[in-house]
Design an enzyme around this catalytic site. Structure first.
Site, PDB file in Angstrom:
ATOM      1  N   GLY A 246      27.058  54.729 -43.807  1.00  0.00           N
ATOM      2  CA  GLY A 246      27.160  55.825 -43.633  1.00  0.00           C
ATOM      3  C   GLY A 246      28.531  56.777 -43.922  1.00  0.00           C
TER       4      GLY A 246
ATOM      5  N   GLY B  46      30.902  59.227 -44.267  1.00  0.00           N
ATOM      6  CA  GLY B  46      32.311  59.119 -43.640  1.00  0.00           C
ATOM      7  C   GLY B  46      33.067  59.907 -43.910  1.00  0.00           C
TER       8      GLY B  46
ATOM      9  N   ASP C 264      40.204  58.640 -45.975  1.00  0.00           N
ATOM     10  CA  ASP C 264      40.270  59.900 -44.991  1.00  0.00           C
ATOM     11  C   ASP C 264      39.271  60.920 -44.364  1.00  0.00           C
ATOM     12  OD1 ASP C 264      39.857  61.448 -47.582  1.00  0.00           O
ATOM     13  OD2 ASP C 264      42.163  61.591 -48.036  1.00  0.00           O
TER      14      ASP C 264
ATOM     15  N   ARG D 295      26.385  70.862 -48.660  1.00  0.00           N
ATOM     16  CA  ARG D 295      25.558  70.935 -49.994  1.00  0.00           C
ATOM     17  C   ARG D 295      24.329  70.807 -49.238  1.00  0.00           C
ATOM     18  NH1 ARG D 295      26.097  64.022 -52.204  1.00  0.00           N
ATOM     19  NH2 ARG D 295      25.866  63.821 -49.385  1.00  0.00           N
TER      20      ARG D 295
ATOM     21  N   ARG E  10      17.740  58.304 -47.961  1.00  0.00           N
ATOM     22  CA  ARG E  10      18.406  57.266 -48.980  1.00  0.00           C
ATOM     23  C   ARG E  10      17.758  56.123 -48.866  1.00  0.00           C
ATOM     24  NH1 ARG E  10      24.216  59.889 -49.751  1.00  0.00           N
ATOM     25  NH2 ARG E  10      24.333  60.988 -47.928  1.00  0.00           N
TER      26      ARG E  10
ATOM     27  N   ASP F 225      22.686  53.023 -51.528  1.00  0.00           N
ATOM     28  CA  ASP F 225      23.452  54.547 -51.002  1.00  0.00           C
ATOM     29  C   ASP F 225      23.154  55.936 -51.766  1.00  0.00           C
ATOM     30  OD1 ASP F 225      25.475  52.906 -52.164  1.00  0.00           O
ATOM     31  OD2 ASP F 225      26.534  54.774 -51.284  1.00  0.00           O
ATOM     32  N   ASN F 226      23.304  55.893 -52.723  1.00  0.00           N
ATOM     33  CA  ASN F 226      22.900  57.405 -53.558  1.00  0.00           C
ATOM     34  C   ASN F 226      21.899  57.219 -53.984  1.00  0.00           C
ATOM     35  OD1 ASN F 226      25.635  57.320 -53.334  1.00  0.00           O
ATOM     36  ND2 ASN F 226      26.288  56.140 -54.972  1.00  0.00           N
TER      37      ASN F 226
HETATM   38  P1  AMP Z   1      30.223  57.210 -52.804  1.00  0.00           P
HETATM   39  O1  AMP Z   1      30.830  56.468 -53.111  1.00  0.00           O
HETATM   40  O2  AMP Z   1      30.521  58.961 -51.824  1.00  0.00           O
HETATM   41  O3  AMP Z   1      28.953  57.016 -52.374  1.00  0.00           O
HETATM   42  O4  AMP Z   1      30.634  56.976 -50.816  1.00  0.00           O
HETATM   43  C1  AMP Z   1      30.317  55.866 -50.460  1.00  0.00           C
HETATM   44  C2  AMP Z   1      31.048  55.161 -49.177  1.00  0.00           C
HETATM   45  O5  AMP Z   1      32.273  56.090 -48.970  1.00  0.00           O
HETATM   46  C3  AMP Z   1      30.124  56.547 -47.746  1.00  0.00           C
HETATM   47  O6  AMP Z   1      29.995  56.005 -46.051  1.00  0.00           O
HETATM   48  C4  AMP Z   1      31.115  57.890 -47.874  1.00  0.00           C
HETATM   49  O7  AMP Z   1      30.800  57.964 -47.202  1.00  0.00           O
HETATM   50  C5  AMP Z   1      32.647  56.850 -48.160  1.00  0.00           C
HETATM   51  N1  AMP Z   1      34.106  57.987 -48.633  1.00  0.00           N
HETATM   52  C6  AMP Z   1      33.528  57.856 -49.458  1.00  0.00           C
HETATM   53  N2  AMP Z   1      35.095  59.261 -49.816  1.00  0.00           N
HETATM   54  C7  AMP Z   1      35.133  58.644 -48.308  1.00  0.00           C
HETATM   55  C8  AMP Z   1      36.672  59.186 -47.632  1.00  0.00           C
HETATM   56  N3  AMP Z   1      37.518  60.207 -47.815  1.00  0.00           N
HETATM   57  N4  AMP Z   1      36.964  59.505 -46.827  1.00  0.00           N
HETATM   58  C9  AMP Z   1      36.041  58.207 -46.040  1.00  0.00           C
HETATM   59  N5  AMP Z   1      34.417  57.781 -46.584  1.00  0.00           N
HETATM   60  C10 AMP Z   1      34.913  57.512 -47.573  1.00  0.00           C
HETATM   61 MG    MG Z   2      27.617  58.266 -51.521  1.00  0.00          MG
END
Ligand code: AMP
Ligand code: MG
Length: 506
Positions: free
Chosen positions: A121, A123, A156, A207, A214, A283-284
């Site tokens: 989700g 985050g 964070d 964005r 996804r 998820d990407n």
């Molecule tokens: P990503 O690797 O950017 O595709 O993110 C994978 C998951 O980690 C997703 O659920 C993001 O929302 C969460 N996420 C990535 N960076 C952060 C962050 N700094 N704080 C909270 N959630 C994060």
């Molecule tokens: Mg992602």
């Protein structure tokens, strides 16, 4: 309206601390909203309206001292947005909300490096809502780096200037190269520090995407066995991305076919450019067929099929040459979620889905070959084209990917790119025999002069983090016209730059 949608409430049931946070976050959405005359962003928030239970409604964190670092006027024009800098700064940092925004964090799941997480989700992102461009096309407007949500797990919810400018830059490069991609409307420094390995200035990226649906969005509901919500999601996705398919005999199967088609063409484009996404988790992978989530991505310089930049990709799962394999793997995960909707008879549903999955490798190969014909200036189709393209791959190992294609027609300029020119020297006459004369014009449009080179990107981001946006602006100008030869941005990294590593947790 209940604060926590029912289907999500059960997931947060074991985290009363998160649920308790929802009330104040929710109210902040209303405190932040500006009153006043009708403004220039007109929202039509279909996802929030049509898919209750698939998101949590909550406001972004207000940035304490927002400062606009970069604003994409080209994209604003395309979207029909007229904003002054002050509005953009406030709205695209979370400092205040544009009227009509309905900020939500979307639920999704995903396979990360092959392991399934039933709940990821948003985050650190808030979908402000959707807008309709003057041509009627619908776009999501999402803030990224805008604060914690119940999906944040340990994170964070924030982002640093460097990674957000990086997404801005690389996504703009992809757009200029003609590759389907999410875009970046703005990066605003928040005036707040974030902690990574060290203290860094924080930023929010805005964005713009055809949608944020996804593969992992489907997985979230499939994993819960929530067929009703899955069906609602599929209906929504089809109506939004493939409305013509609503009339198909089997809309779900036709939808799977359409997603396969978009993704096959997308990954072929990446491969043609030497682009390595770095985190092809489910998820990407966007249903729209756009490149999404620019994390540890990078463009390859010297060609090596096993090239990996991401510091966490120890197994090379997302290595350059493995991307077409992961394409098939991820689409199989999507197909699995759709099986209950494809046919009431599970065996028949699996057969139908499998026959599409079986076709992916062949479809990818065809897309790649068609792309190679463009890059090599091959008119028409010849039985020997596949071997010609494959043999080039073997001959050019180690040579700069971008410049090899760009300089193919000028052997004198080509030679210095190779440590050993023997194989290439043998290949060139075969290529010339196939092309004959006068292919240059078409090829130039398929083989960019400028890609965002890793050492240039790093230099620009380092300067920006220290407060100097000039190198970023110069690089942005160059990557926006990738077919224009700008010597300063065309050269591979000096060897002193060393082997490049990119980092997740950005
Ligand atoms: P990503 O690797 O950017 O595709 O993110 C994978 C998951 O980690 C997703 O659920 C993001 O929302 C969460 N996420 C990535 N960076 C952060 C962050 N700094 N704080 C909270 N959630 C994060
Ligand atoms: Mg992602």
């Amino acid at each position: 309206m209940s604060v926590v949608p029912k289907s999500l409430a059960k997931d947060f049931g074991h985290r009363p601390d998160l649920v308790a946070h929802l009330a104040p976050w929710q109210s902040r959405a209303h405190i932040g909203a500006e009153k006043g005359p009708p403004m220039t962003i007109v929202f039509d928030n279909s996802y929030a309206r049509d898919l209750p239970g698939t998101y949590l409604r909550l406001a972004p964190d207000p940035a304490p001292n927002p400062r606009l670092l970069v604003f994409n006027q080209q994209l604003a024009d395309r979207l029909g947005l007229t904003l002054d800098g002050e509005q953009a700064t406030r709205w695209f940092s979370g400092a205040s909300l544009p009227p009509g925004a309905d900020p939500i964090a979307q639920a999704y799941a995903g396979h990360q490096f092959g392991g399934f997480s039933p709940q990821l989700g948003d985050g650190r992102a808030h979908l402000l809502g959707e807008i309709l461009a003057p041509d009627g096309q619908r776009f999501d407007l999402q803030l990224k780096g805008s604060g914690r949500t119940p999906f944040s797990r340990g994170g964070d919810g924030k982002a640093a200037i460097g990674p957000m400018l990086r997404e801005y830059l690389i996504s703009e490069a992809m757009a200029a190269l003609g590759v389907p991609t999410t875009r970046s409307l703005a990066v605003v420094a928040t005036g707040e520090d974030v902690w990574r390995d060290t203290k860094l200035p924080g930023a929010v990226l805005t964005r713009v995407a055809a949608s944020h649906l996804r593969v992992g969005t489907f997985q979230f509901f499939a994993a819960r066995g929530d067929k009703a919500q899955l069906k609602a999601l599929a209906d929504y996705a089809i109506a939004r991305h493939d409305p013509d398919l609503l009339r198909a005999t089997n809309p779900t199967l036709a939808f799977l076919d359409a997603v396969i088609d978009r993704q096959v063409r997308l990954i072929a484009e990446w491969m043609g450019l030497g682009f390595i996404h770095g985190v092809m988790n489910t998820d990407n992978m966007a249903i729209s067929g756009e490149t999404i989530d620019y994390g540890p991505c990078a463009f390859m310089e010297g060609y090596g099929p096993g090239t990996v930049f991401s510091s966490i990709d120890h197994q090379g799962r997302y290595a350059y040459a493995n991307q077409p394999v992961i394409l098939g793997w991820n689409l199989a995960r999507l197909a699995e979620t759709l099986v209950p909707l494809i046919d009431p008879d599970p065996d028949r549903a699996v057969d139908l889905a499998s026959s599409l999955l079986d076709g992916i490798a062949g479809r990818y190969r065809n897309a790649w070959l068609a792309l190679m014909r463009r890059k090599l200036g091959l008119a028409g189709e010849d039985a020997g084209d596949a071997a010609l393209a494959d043999d080039l791959m073997t001959a050019m190992v180690g040579a700069d990917w971008t410049l090899t294609f760009h300089r193919l027609g000028t052997p004198a300029a080509l030679r210095p790119l190779f440590e050993d020119f023997t194989a290439m020297e043998a290949w060139l006459p075969r290529w010339r025999a196939r092309t004959g004369e006068g292919t240059g014009g078409h090829m130039a449009k398929a083989n960019p002069a400028v890609i965002p080179r890793n050492h240039e990107v790093e230099a620009a981001l380092t300067a920006a983090t220290a407060g100097d946006m000039a190198p970023f602006e110069a690089l942005l100008t160059a990557i926006r016209e990738p077919f224009v030869e700008r010597e300063a941005f065309m050269l591979p990294a000096p060897s002193a730059f060393g082997s490049y590593v990119t980092y997740c947790g950005t």
